[in-house]
Design a protein around this motif. Structure first.
Motif, PDB file in Angstrom:
ATOM      1  N   VAL A  45       0.862  -1.178   0.000  1.00 45.18           N
ATOM      2  CA  VAL A  45       0.000   0.000   0.000  1.00 45.18           C
ATOM      3  C   VAL A  45       0.900   1.230   0.000  1.00 45.18           C
ATOM      4  O   VAL A  45       1.787   1.361   0.844  1.00 45.18           O
ATOM      5  CB  VAL A  45      -0.932   0.028   1.230  1.00 45.18           C
ATOM      6  N   VAL A  46       0.673   2.102  -0.974  1.00 46.22           N
ATOM      7  CA  VAL A  46       1.417   3.355  -1.073  1.00 46.22           C
ATOM      8  C   VAL A  46       0.438   4.487  -0.785  1.00 46.22           C
ATOM      9  O   VAL A  46      -0.585   4.612  -1.459  1.00 46.22           O
ATOM     10  CB  VAL A  46       2.045   3.528  -2.467  1.00 46.22           C
ATOM     11  N   VAL A  47       0.732   5.268   0.233  1.00 44.59           N
ATOM     12  CA  VAL A  47      -0.125   6.384   0.628  1.00 44.59           C
ATOM     13  C   VAL A  47       0.551   7.670   0.181  1.00 44.59           C
ATOM     14  O   VAL A  47       1.606   8.049   0.693  1.00 44.59           O
ATOM     15  CB  VAL A  47      -0.370   6.399   2.154  1.00 44.59           C
ATOM     16  N   ASP A  48      -0.074   8.335  -0.784  1.00 49.70           N
ATOM     17  CA  ASP A  48       0.446   9.589  -1.318  1.00 49.70           C
ATOM     18  C   ASP A  48      -0.178  10.739  -0.534  1.00 49.70           C
ATOM     19  O   ASP A  48      -1.381  10.974  -0.617  1.00 49.70           O
ATOM     20  CB  ASP A  48       0.104   9.703  -2.801  1.00 49.70           C
ATOM     21  N   VAL A  64       0.187   4.709  11.316  1.00 50.08           N
ATOM     22  CA  VAL A  64       0.898   3.677  12.072  1.00 50.08           C
ATOM     23  C   VAL A  64       0.008   2.447  12.273  1.00 50.08           C
ATOM     24  O   VAL A  64       0.470   1.308  12.156  1.00 50.08           O
ATOM     25  CB  VAL A  64       1.422   4.234  13.409  1.00 50.08           C
ATOM     26  N   THR A  65      -1.283   2.664  12.543  1.00 51.27           N
ATOM     27  CA  THR A  65      -2.220   1.546  12.695  1.00 51.27           C
ATOM     28  C   THR A  65      -2.271   0.722  11.415  1.00 51.27           C
ATOM     29  O   THR A  65      -2.204  -0.514  11.444  1.00 51.27           O
ATOM     30  CB  THR A  65      -3.630   2.070  13.045  1.00 51.27           C
ATOM     31  N   ALA A  66      -2.357   1.397  10.275  1.00 49.51           N
ATOM     32  CA  ALA A  66      -2.400   0.693   8.993  1.00 49.51           C
ATOM     33  C   ALA A  66      -1.061   0.004   8.709  1.00 49.51           C
ATOM     34  O   ALA A  66      -1.035  -1.097   8.149  1.00 49.51           O
ATOM     35  CB  ALA A  66      -2.762   1.666   7.878  1.00 49.51           C
ATOM     36  N   HIS A  67       0.039   0.628   9.087  1.00 44.75           N
ATOM     37  CA  HIS A  67       1.364   0.019   8.926  1.00 44.75           C
ATOM     38  C   HIS A  67       1.428  -1.312   9.681  1.00 44.75           C
ATOM     39  O   HIS A  67       1.865  -2.331   9.139  1.00 44.75           O
ATOM     40  CB  HIS A  67       2.434   0.987   9.434  1.00 44.75           C
ATOM     41  N   HIS A  68       0.978  -1.313  10.934  1.00 47.20           N
ATOM     42  CA  HIS A  68       0.993  -2.536  11.733  1.00 47.20           C
ATOM     43  C   HIS A  68       0.073  -3.602  11.138  1.00 47.20           C
ATOM     44  O   HIS A  68       0.432  -4.788  11.124  1.00 47.20           O
ATOM     45  CB  HIS A  68       0.622  -2.241  13.184  1.00 47.20           C
ATOM     46  N   ALA A  69      -1.074  -3.188  10.625  1.00 54.79           N
ATOM     47  CA  ALA A  69      -1.994  -4.139   9.985  1.00 54.79           C
ATOM     48  C   ALA A  69      -1.350  -4.739   8.737  1.00 54.79           C
ATOM     49  O   ALA A  69      -1.491  -5.942   8.477  1.00 54.79           O
ATOM     50  CB  ALA A  69      -3.313  -3.450   9.636  1.00 54.79           C
ATOM     51  N   ALA A  70      -0.650  -3.920   7.970  1.00 49.39           N
ATOM     52  CA  ALA A  70       0.021  -4.408   6.766  1.00 49.39           C
ATOM     53  C   ALA A  70       1.102  -5.428   7.137  1.00 49.39           C
ATOM     54  O   ALA A  70       1.200  -6.496   6.518  1.00 49.39           O
ATOM     55  CB  ALA A  70       0.623  -3.253   5.970  1.00 49.39           C
ATOM     56  N   GLY A  75       2.415  -7.738   4.504  1.00 50.49           N
ATOM     57  CA  GLY A  75       2.587  -6.694   3.494  1.00 50.49           C
ATOM     58  C   GLY A  75       3.365  -5.515   4.017  1.00 50.49           C
ATOM     59  O   GLY A  75       3.995  -5.579   5.074  1.00 50.49           O
ATOM     60  N   ARG A  76       3.301  -4.426   3.266  1.00 45.23           N
ATOM     61  CA  ARG A  76       3.983  -3.184   3.634  1.00 45.23           C
ATOM     62  C   ARG A  76       3.113  -1.989   3.295  1.00 45.23           C
ATOM     63  O   ARG A  76       2.311  -2.043   2.367  1.00 45.23           O
ATOM     64  CB  ARG A  76       5.301  -3.034   2.872  1.00 45.23           C
TER      65      ARG A  76
END
Length: 111
Positions: A45-48, A64-70, A75-76
């Motif tokens: 997932v790339v967040v622009d 950060v929450t989404a980072h940990h879920a990834a 994933g990343r």
């Protein structure tokens, strides 16, 4: 510009999320929902955040929450195109470095 907008696209396991406006307490739940949906839809997932003009701790928390879920899903999640005050917030908190996209990942982040 609207207070907060999120647009996503997906291509071969890669989801790009374009954010614009303000990422603050008022949109925390919506931001987190958008990011977690993106994580569920792709390995990368790339967040622009190039269109984000304000980011507070609630926005950082969503990232950060989404980072940990990834990571939990194998994933990343990366953040790209941070400028100005948004880049400063990410750098001061260490999140900019944590979510920096590697130089060898040359996928498309542009619309």
């Amino acid at each position: 510009m609207a207070r907060f907008e999120a647009t996503t696209s997906s291509d071969a396991g890669r989801v790009t999320v374009w954010l614009s406006g303000e990422c603050d307490l008022a949109v925390r739940e919506r931001l987190t929902s958008v990011l977690l949906t993106a994580v569920a839809g792709g390995t990368v997932v790339v967040v622009d955040v190039g269109g984000v003009n304000f980011l507070d701790s609630s926005g950082v928390h969503g990232l950060v929450t989404a980072h940990h879920a990834a990571l939990a899903a194998g994933g990343r999640l990366y953040v790209v195109n941070a400028v100005g005050g948004v880049a400063r917030v990410l750098d001061v908190t260490g999140v900019g470095e944590l979510l920096r996209q590697p130089a060898d990942d040359h996928g498309s982040e542009q619309r």
